[in-house]
Design a protein around this motif. Structure first.
Motif, PDB file in Angstrom:
ATOM      1  N   LEU A 307       0.864  -1.176   0.000  1.00 29.63           N
ATOM      2  CA  LEU A 307       0.000   0.000   0.000  1.00 29.63           C
ATOM      3  C   LEU A 307       0.903   1.229   0.000  1.00 29.63           C
ATOM      4  CD1 LEU A 307      -2.631  -1.162   2.662  1.00 29.63           C
ATOM      5  CD2 LEU A 307      -2.575  -1.611   0.190  1.00 29.63           C
ATOM      6  N   LEU A 308       1.121   1.764  -1.195  1.00 26.78           N
ATOM      7  CA  LEU A 308       2.007   2.905  -1.395  1.00 26.78           C
ATOM      8  C   LEU A 308       1.479   4.104  -0.614  1.00 26.78           C
ATOM      9  CD1 LEU A 308       3.295   3.896  -4.919  1.00 26.78           C
ATOM     10  CD2 LEU A 308       2.233   5.608  -3.456  1.00 26.78           C
ATOM     11  N   GLY A 309       2.319   4.679   0.229  1.00 24.81           N
ATOM     12  CA  GLY A 309       1.864   5.743   1.120  1.00 24.81           C
ATOM     13  C   GLY A 309       1.734   7.088   0.437  1.00 24.81           C
ATOM     14  N   LEU A 310       0.600   7.756   0.645  1.00 25.60           N
ATOM     15  CA  LEU A 310       0.374   9.116   0.158  1.00 25.60           C
ATOM     16  C   LEU A 310       0.154  10.033   1.355  1.00 25.60           C
ATOM     17  CD1 LEU A 310      -2.155   8.699  -2.818  1.00 25.60           C
ATOM     18  CD2 LEU A 310       0.327   8.825  -2.921  1.00 25.60           C
ATOM     19  N   ASN A 311       0.923  11.120   1.420  1.00 24.09           N
ATOM     20  CA  ASN A 311       0.715  12.092   2.504  1.00 24.09           C
ATOM     21  C   ASN A 311      -0.325  13.110   2.097  1.00 24.09           C
ATOM     22  OD1 ASN A 311       3.172  12.847   0.768  1.00 24.09           O
ATOM     23  ND2 ASN A 311       2.569  14.827   1.619  1.00 24.09           N
ATOM     24  N   MET A 312      -1.222  13.422   3.034  1.00 22.25           N
ATOM     25  CA  MET A 312      -2.201  14.484   2.830  1.00 22.25           C
ATOM     26  C   MET A 312      -1.836  15.733   3.644  1.00 22.25           C
ATOM     27  SD  MET A 312      -4.661  13.712   0.717  1.00 22.25           S
ATOM     28  CE  MET A 312      -5.244  12.281  -0.174  1.00 22.25           C
ATOM     29  N   TYR A 313      -0.650  15.749   4.200  1.00 26.60           N
ATOM     30  CA  TYR A 313      -0.154  16.915   4.927  1.00 26.60           C
ATOM     31  C   TYR A 313       0.995  17.525   4.128  1.00 26.60           C
ATOM     32  CZ  TYR A 313       3.559  13.687   6.092  1.00 26.60           C
ATOM     33  OH  TYR A 313       4.593  12.782   5.985  1.00 26.60           O
ATOM     34  N   GLY A 314       1.453  18.679   4.549  1.00 28.14           N
ATOM     35  CA  GLY A 314       2.574  19.322   3.886  1.00 28.14           C
ATOM     36  C   GLY A 314       3.597  19.809   4.883  1.00 28.14           C
ATOM     37  N   ASN A 315       4.509  20.654   4.415  1.00 33.00           N
ATOM     38  CA  ASN A 315       5.521  21.256   5.283  1.00 33.00           C
ATOM     39  C   ASN A 315       5.661  22.733   4.955  1.00 33.00           C
ATOM     40  OD1 ASN A 315       6.948  19.364   7.189  1.00 33.00           O
ATOM     41  ND2 ASN A 315       7.083  18.163   5.310  1.00 33.00           N
ATOM     42  N   ASP A 316       5.805  23.517   5.992  1.00 31.80           N
ATOM     43  CA  ASP A 316       6.028  24.952   5.881  1.00 31.80           C
ATOM     44  C   ASP A 316       7.423  25.228   6.433  1.00 31.80           C
ATOM     45  OD1 ASP A 316       6.009  27.725   5.983  1.00 31.80           O
ATOM     46  OD2 ASP A 316       4.700  27.818   7.749  1.00 31.80           O
ATOM     47  N   TYR A 317       8.363  25.552   5.555  1.00 33.05           N
ATOM     48  CA  TYR A 317       9.741  25.810   5.969  1.00 33.05           C
ATOM     49  C   TYR A 317       9.956  27.305   6.139  1.00 33.05           C
ATOM     50  CZ  TYR A 317      10.441  20.987   4.512  1.00 33.05           C
ATOM     51  OH  TYR A 317      10.343  19.627   4.389  1.00 33.05           O
ATOM     52  N   THR A 318      10.504  27.681   7.287  1.00 38.46           N
ATOM     53  CA  THR A 318      10.723  29.082   7.640  1.00 38.46           C
ATOM     54  C   THR A 318      12.171  29.258   8.086  1.00 38.46           C
ATOM     55  OG1 THR A 318      10.097  28.718   9.959  1.00 38.46           O
ATOM     56  CG2 THR A 318       8.314  29.267   8.413  1.00 38.46           C
ATOM     57  N   PRO A 319      12.666  30.499   8.213  1.00 36.72           N
ATOM     58  CA  PRO A 319      14.052  30.688   8.634  1.00 36.72           C
ATOM     59  C   PRO A 319      14.388  30.071   9.982  1.00 36.72           C
ATOM     60  CG  PRO A 319      13.211  32.691   7.655  1.00 36.72           C
ATOM     61  CD  PRO A 319      12.041  31.758   7.774  1.00 36.72           C
ATOM     62  N   ASP A 320      13.389  29.892  10.855  1.00 38.99           N
ATOM     63  CA  ASP A 320      13.687  29.265  12.142  1.00 38.99           C
ATOM     64  C   ASP A 320      13.280  27.795  12.178  1.00 38.99           C
ATOM     65  OD1 ASP A 320      10.948  29.501  12.249  1.00 38.99           O
ATOM     66  OD2 ASP A 320      10.876  30.333  14.288  1.00 38.99           O
ATOM     67  N   GLY A 321      12.992  27.224  11.029  1.00 36.83           N
ATOM     68  CA  GLY A 321      12.703  25.794  10.968  1.00 36.83           C
ATOM     69  C   GLY A 321      11.387  25.485  10.299  1.00 36.83           C
ATOM     70  N   GLY A 322      10.281  25.774  11.012  1.00 37.25           N
ATOM     71  CA  GLY A 322       8.960  25.420  10.490  1.00 37.25           C
ATOM     72  C   GLY A 322       8.581  24.013  10.886  1.00 37.25           C
ATOM     73  N   GLY A 323       7.712  23.383  10.084  1.00 38.77           N
ATOM     74  CA  GLY A 323       7.271  22.026  10.406  1.00 38.77           C
ATOM     75  C   GLY A 323       6.065  21.625   9.596  1.00 38.77           C
ATOM     76  N   PRO A 324       5.477  20.466   9.942  1.00 42.36           N
ATOM     77  CA  PRO A 324       4.327  19.948   9.191  1.00 42.36           C
ATOM     78  C   PRO A 324       3.104  20.854   9.312  1.00 42.36           C
ATOM     79  CG  PRO A 324       5.321  18.244  10.566  1.00 42.36           C
ATOM     80  CD  PRO A 324       5.921  19.533  10.991  1.00 42.36           C
ATOM     81  N   ILE A 325       2.304  20.872   8.252  1.00 43.12           N
ATOM     82  CA  ILE A 325       1.054  21.634   8.253  1.00 43.12           C
ATOM     83  C   ILE A 325      -0.056  20.793   7.634  1.00 43.12           C
ATOM     84  CG2 ILE A 325       2.075  23.935   8.208  1.00 43.12           C
ATOM     85  CD1 ILE A 325       1.541  23.958   5.157  1.00 43.12           C
ATOM     86  N   THR A 326      -1.290  21.059   8.063  1.00 39.24           N
ATOM     87  CA  THR A 326      -2.457  20.420   7.453  1.00 39.24           C
ATOM     88  C   THR A 326      -3.216  21.478   6.649  1.00 39.24           C
ATOM     89  OG1 THR A 326      -3.811  20.788   9.424  1.00 39.24           O
ATOM     90  CG2 THR A 326      -2.588  18.714   9.292  1.00 39.24           C
ATOM     91  N   PHE A 327      -4.402  21.118   6.164  1.00 42.92           N
ATOM     92  CA  PHE A 327      -5.073  21.946   5.166  1.00 42.92           C
ATOM     93  C   PHE A 327      -5.366  23.368   5.627  1.00 42.92           C
ATOM     94  CE2 PHE A 327      -8.623  20.083   7.487  1.00 42.92           C
ATOM     95  CZ  PHE A 327      -9.548  21.120   7.560  1.00 42.92           C
TER      96      PHE A 327
END
Length: 401
Positions: A307-327
């Protein structure tokens, strides 16, 4: 196509003392470019995303904002004929609604509810307070296909929680301990009408202990489940250069006849430490082909269980790091984009760069086009799909499945 590396390099050298926050504050979610509510489509529609011409490699931000809440009215129509699993988590409650709305598009729903914990000399199941029997009934009822009486199966995911090294060692070395655990799991399935369980343990232990010990844990569980007409799905990691081949062709050969399916985690390719695409298409392809190479014995049967994995989340990269984001966070940032999203031909993903009152952001999040290309890859390779997770995506994504 603009250079992704140039964007990320620019982000890396920005002053670290900028007023930027990884988590968007309520004020930062306001936007002057919010589309008029009258132009935003919601709910069931007569046309799907293909009819509307929305599956584009460089979608316009305004088209995403105007259409993401809508979906094709024939929610029982399936475009993908492989096994499709959708994960649902208690912390993203929208996933519960998605599972009901699009139940006929899924073969398996996996609520992330359960943890096996040590209790004295035995074991117990934690997380049962999250089990929602009414919702399960609704999902099964809505997932029923009249022509063959098939309905969606329920395989909750479970983990071993708060196990000490001594607890793990005992479990791995003693078949009677494993039977105690399996009895707890089987009872939970029988009491709640589950069709099986999803086991997440391989990534945590592979590379640390001998393969044969892991085989013993997984195979004993699978065989004891089978005796009770239950099935086991195993979560497995993809090939990565930094970790090596924790689950490869030899592991698949040993397990595939006993395991119902393998949930392959083909996402989280990048991170705050190494910003970039969430799941480059070449990485996803290699992950499948490493486990079941072209021309290997029983290739079709093996790949059908992946079952090939599909992510429905994303990432927000910022100068201090950032992290995962949802819709919701994605849409707030998207309101600052005036034109189309950038398309990376190598990774087959979209991203955009914005600067708002919080500072600079480089945002990766699935689009109709990027998801559709991965569905096409699954069809080409003969695999199924697992979606992590249903509460993180946009409603119109499900027109693709």
């Amino acid at each position: 196509m603009r250079s992704l590396n140039a964007h990320l390099l620019l982000l890396a050298v920005l002053p670290q003392l900028m007023n930027v926050h990884g988590t968007l504050s309520p004020d930062s979610q306001k936007s002057k470019s919010k589309p008029k509510e009258a132009n935003v489509l919601r709910g069931p529609q007569d046309n799907d995303v293909f009819d509307l011409g929305l599956v584009s490699p460089e979608p316009l931000a305004k088209d995403i904002l105007a259409n993401h809440r809508a979906y094709f009215k024939e929610t029982g129509l399936r475009r993908f004929n492989g096994t499709t699993l959708g994960y649902v988590t208690p912390w993203n409650s929208h996933g519960y609604d998605v599972a009901k709305m699009f139940a006929k598009k899924f073969d398996i729903i996996s609520p992330v509810w359960l943890q096996v914990v040590k209790q004295g000399n035995g074991y117990a199941m934690a997380g049962t307070h999250d089990i929602d029997a009414g919702w399960l009934t609704d999902v099964r009822r809505k997932g029923k296909l009249a022509h063959n009486q098939r309905t969606v199966k329920v395989f909750p995911r479970f983990i071993f929680d708060h196990f000490t090294d001594r607890d793990i060692k005992l479990l791995l070395s003693d078949a009677q301990e494993r039977t105690k655990v399996n009895d707890v799991l089987i009872k939970c399935c029988k009491d709640n009408g589950f069709d099986g369980l999803v086991l997440e343990v391989w990534s945590q232990l592979a590379g640390r202990i001998d393969d044969n010990i892991l085989y013993a844990l997984v195979l004993q569980m699978a065989k004891e489940f089978q005796k009770q007409q239950l099935r086991l799905i195993l979560v497995v990691p993809p090939f990565r250069k930094d970790t090596g081949n924790l689950f490869g062709e030899k592991h698949m050969e040993k397990l595939y006849k006993h395991i119902f399916a393998f949930s392959l985690m083909t996402y989280d390719f990048s991170s705050v430490q190494r910003p970039g695409a969430n799941a480059p298409l070449y990485f996803v392809r290699k992950a499948v082909e490493t486990i079941a190479p072209q021309g290997c014995s029983d290739m079709e049967a093996k790949r059908a269980k992946i079952l090939l994995g599909l992510n429905m989340y994303g990432n927000d990269y910022t100068p201090d790091g950032g992290g995962p984001i949802t819709f919701s966070q994605y849409l707030d940032l998207l309101k600052h984009v005036k034109k189309h999203l950038t398309y990376d031909e190598r990774d087959v993903e979209n991203f955009f760069e914005v600067k708002n009152e919080d500072g600079r952001h480089i945002v990766f999040y699935p689009t109709l086009y990027s998801i559709n290309e991965r569905i096409k890859l699954a069809q080409e390779l003969g695999t199924g799909i697992s979606i992590w997770e249903l509460g993180q995506g946009l409603n119109y994504f499900y027109d693709l499945f």
